[in-house]
Design a protein around this motif. Structure first.
Motif, PDB file in Angstrom:
ATOM      1  N   GLU A 118      -1.484 -13.360   0.995  1.00  0.00           N
ATOM      2  CA  GLU A 118      -0.825 -12.062   1.009  1.00  0.00           C
ATOM      3  C   GLU A 118       0.651 -12.287   1.248  1.00  0.00           C
ATOM      4  O   GLU A 118       1.039 -13.165   2.019  1.00  0.00           O
ATOM      5  N   ARG A 140      -2.062  -3.803  -0.315  1.00  0.00           N
ATOM      6  CA  ARG A 140      -2.313  -3.109   0.947  1.00  0.00           C
ATOM      7  C   ARG A 140      -1.066  -2.279   1.248  1.00  0.00           C
ATOM      8  O   ARG A 140      -0.025  -2.821   1.605  1.00  0.00           O
ATOM      9  N   TYR A 143       1.309  -2.222   4.822  1.00  0.00           N
ATOM     10  CA  TYR A 143       0.670  -3.245   5.645  1.00  0.00           C
ATOM     11  C   TYR A 143       1.638  -3.823   6.676  1.00  0.00           C
ATOM     12  O   TYR A 143       1.280  -4.040   7.825  1.00  0.00           O
TER      13      TYR A 143
END
Length: 161
Positions: A118, A140, A143
């Motif tokens: 990520e 996401r 995030y």
């Protein structure tokens, strides 16, 4: 030797451990702008290091200076790059790519068939990950939360190895 004279040929990758946390935190704090909220705390790093499948790689020059690091974990037939950072003074010398290539090689050697990571949307490292064959598989929203209240999306990237 000054920093500009150092070359990646002098750089060695070595397994790291809890004794390297001071260097890891120093590089992470220099590499990750706190307005984005990407950096881990010392306790987060210390807490994950002893877990099964977790490994830390340190990129160190022959004179002992630490240039960067990667933190990764393998689970079953997958591996995840948790963190990768290079000290700003040593960027654009291939150190990040060297750490990424080592992660991919280590994951393959340990039986992984897929790797994940990520990264904050807009992080310049996205270019390196894309050029290494990673593709976007998810997002996401909000995030990362920066020190000044900003919220930033995380991109989930993956590739087969």
């Amino acid at each position: 030797m000054n920093a500009t004279a150092a070359s990646s040929a002098e750089l060695q990758l070595a397994a790291g451990g809890s004794s390297d946390l001071d260097s890891v935190i120093e590089i992470m704090n220099a590499a990750f702008d706190d307005r984005f909220g990407e950096a881990w705390t010392r306790s987060q790093c210390a807490g994950i290091l002893p877990m099964p499948g977790v490994s830390l790689m340190i990129a160190r020059f022959g004179d002992g200076r630490v240039a960067g690091f990667s933190l990764q974990r393998g689970i079953s037939d997958e591996a995840e790059l948790l963190l990768l950072a290079v000290s700003p003074e040593f960027r654009r010398r291939g150190i990040g790519k060297m750490l990424l290539d080592h992660f991919l090689s280590q994951a393959r050697d340990n039986g992984a068939s897929r790797v994940h990571l990520e990264v904050r949307e807009g992080n310049p490292a996205v270019i390196m990950y894309r050029s290494a064959g990673f593709a976007l598989v998810g997002r996401r929203r909000k995030y990362y939360r920066g020190r000044f209240g900003g919220e930033f999306d995380a991109l989930t990237l993956s590739r087969q190895i």
